[in-house]
Scaffold this motif. Structure first.
Motif, PDB file in Angstrom:
ATOM      1  N   ASP A   1     -19.221  19.224 -72.646  1.00 52.27           N
ATOM      2  CA  ASP A   1     -19.393  17.970 -71.917  1.00 52.27           C
ATOM      3  C   ASP A   1     -20.876  17.653 -71.805  1.00 52.27           C
ATOM      4  OD1 ASP A   1     -20.509  19.284 -69.548  1.00 52.27           O
ATOM      5  OD2 ASP A   1     -18.464  19.895 -69.090  1.00 52.27           O
ATOM      6  N   GLU A   2     -21.174  16.455 -71.274  1.00 51.14           N
ATOM      7  CA  GLU A   2     -22.552  15.966 -71.221  1.00 51.14           C
ATOM      8  C   GLU A   2     -23.468  16.796 -70.327  1.00 51.14           C
ATOM      9  OE1 GLU A   2     -22.271  12.242 -68.225  1.00 51.14           O
ATOM     10  OE2 GLU A   2     -20.801  12.256 -69.858  1.00 51.14           O
TER      11      GLU A   2
ATOM     12  N   LYS B   1     -21.216   6.731 -73.741  1.00 48.50           N
ATOM     13  CA  LYS B   1     -20.420   7.965 -73.794  1.00 48.50           C
ATOM     14  C   LYS B   1     -20.255   8.456 -75.234  1.00 48.50           C
ATOM     15  CE  LYS B   1     -19.077   8.639 -69.435  1.00 48.50           C
ATOM     16  NZ  LYS B   1     -19.288   9.902 -68.701  1.00 48.50           N
TER      17      LYS B   1
ATOM     18  N   LYS C   1     -21.804  11.954 -76.965  1.00 48.60           N
ATOM     19  CA  LYS C   1     -20.967  12.880 -77.717  1.00 48.60           C
ATOM     20  C   LYS C   1     -21.613  13.241 -79.056  1.00 48.60           C
ATOM     21  CE  LYS C   1     -17.058  13.227 -76.555  1.00 48.60           C
ATOM     22  NZ  LYS C   1     -16.250  14.074 -75.653  1.00 48.60           N
TER      23      LYS C   1
ATOM     24  N   ASN D   1     -14.121   8.825 -76.824  1.00 55.67           N
ATOM     25  CA  ASN D   1     -15.212   7.858 -76.656  1.00 55.67           C
ATOM     26  C   ASN D   1     -15.887   7.423 -77.952  1.00 55.67           C
ATOM     27  OD1 ASN D   1     -15.901   9.794 -73.800  1.00 55.67           O
ATOM     28  ND2 ASN D   1     -15.077   7.722 -73.688  1.00 55.67           N
TER      29      ASN D   1
END
Length: 231
Positions: free
Chosen positions: A80-81, A135, A139, A162
């Motif tokens: 995840d970010e 988003k 990614k 996304n």
């Protein structure tokens, strides 16, 4: 390559993961699917030693990931970010990773060149902080970072989420190329059955923390998964 044995994660009275045994050989593109809460992300986090198992262990080439740091140079991951340095631009972030991995400027250039199509002119040289990216572009940065340093294993959680349709196609092409040319072992968790059945050699279905199906025949994957999920 990766061996999971008697792996259990329990929070108070709730068992969220219970995998007796799972072996992922070198060079395999391994897909992990399941409904929300199935335990997919928990399994990946234990594999990366981000979460400690209640019981059992994960071995990467006979090294217990919970007891050693040796394996980390072989593994690249983007879950995840929060794994990104959001206060940097993508250029600054890749340069930071270049120094960490002790790569040359040419190594970095050649690596990022592989992502030209996926980046689509929206990532490099834009002087935009990672935290301000869409988003989908977040990614893309995370995936490129996960594949830096020539890892033997790349773990991606929901990599198609996304991304616009063109980017999804470009990412599938990139994964297939890396698997065939560099023999990278990919572990991909995804809700998108079409994408994982297209690129993965094998798909494991997880439900309530347990392995329900282990599919290795391409001809069976789509039919069995669609039947299970009622699509």
């Amino acid at each position: 390559m990766i061996l999971v044995q008697n792996l259990k994660k329990q929070y108070k009275d709730s068992v969220v993961l219970d995998v007796e045994e799972l072996f992922i050989p070198k060079g395999e593109c391994f897909g992990l699917v399941g409904n929300n809460g199935a335990g997919k992300t928990t399994l990946f986090r234990i594999m990366l030693d981000l979460v400690r198992a209640t019981e059992g262990h994960v071995m990467l080439e006979e090294v217990d990931v919970a007891k050693s740091e040796e394996w980390k140079s072989k593994m690249g991951a983007f879950l995840d970010e929060h794994m990104l340095l959001s206060y940097l631009t993508p250029d600054e972030y890749f340069e930071t990773l270049r120094k960490i991995y002790q790569l040359s400027d040419e190594d970095l250039r050649l690596h990022l060149e592989k992502f030209d199509e996926l980046f689509n002119g929206e990532i490099i040289g834009k002087k935009k902080y990672i935290r301000d990216l869409s988003k989908g572009n977040l990614k893309k940065v995370g995936i490129a970072a996960a594949m830096m340093g020539n890892p033997e294993v790349v773990m991606l959680d929901e990599p198609f989420e996304n991304l616009d349709p063109s980017s999804q196609v470009r990412l599938k092409k990139l994964v297939i190329q890396e698997k065939e040319m560099s023999k990278v072992t990919f572990l991909i968790s995804s809700h998108d059955l079409n994408h994982v059945t297209e690129i993965c050699d094998r798909i494991v279905l997880l439900e309530k923390g347990k392995i329900i199906k282990d599919l290795k025949e391409k001809s069976e994957m789509v039919e069995e998964l669609n039947a299970y999920f009622g699509t």
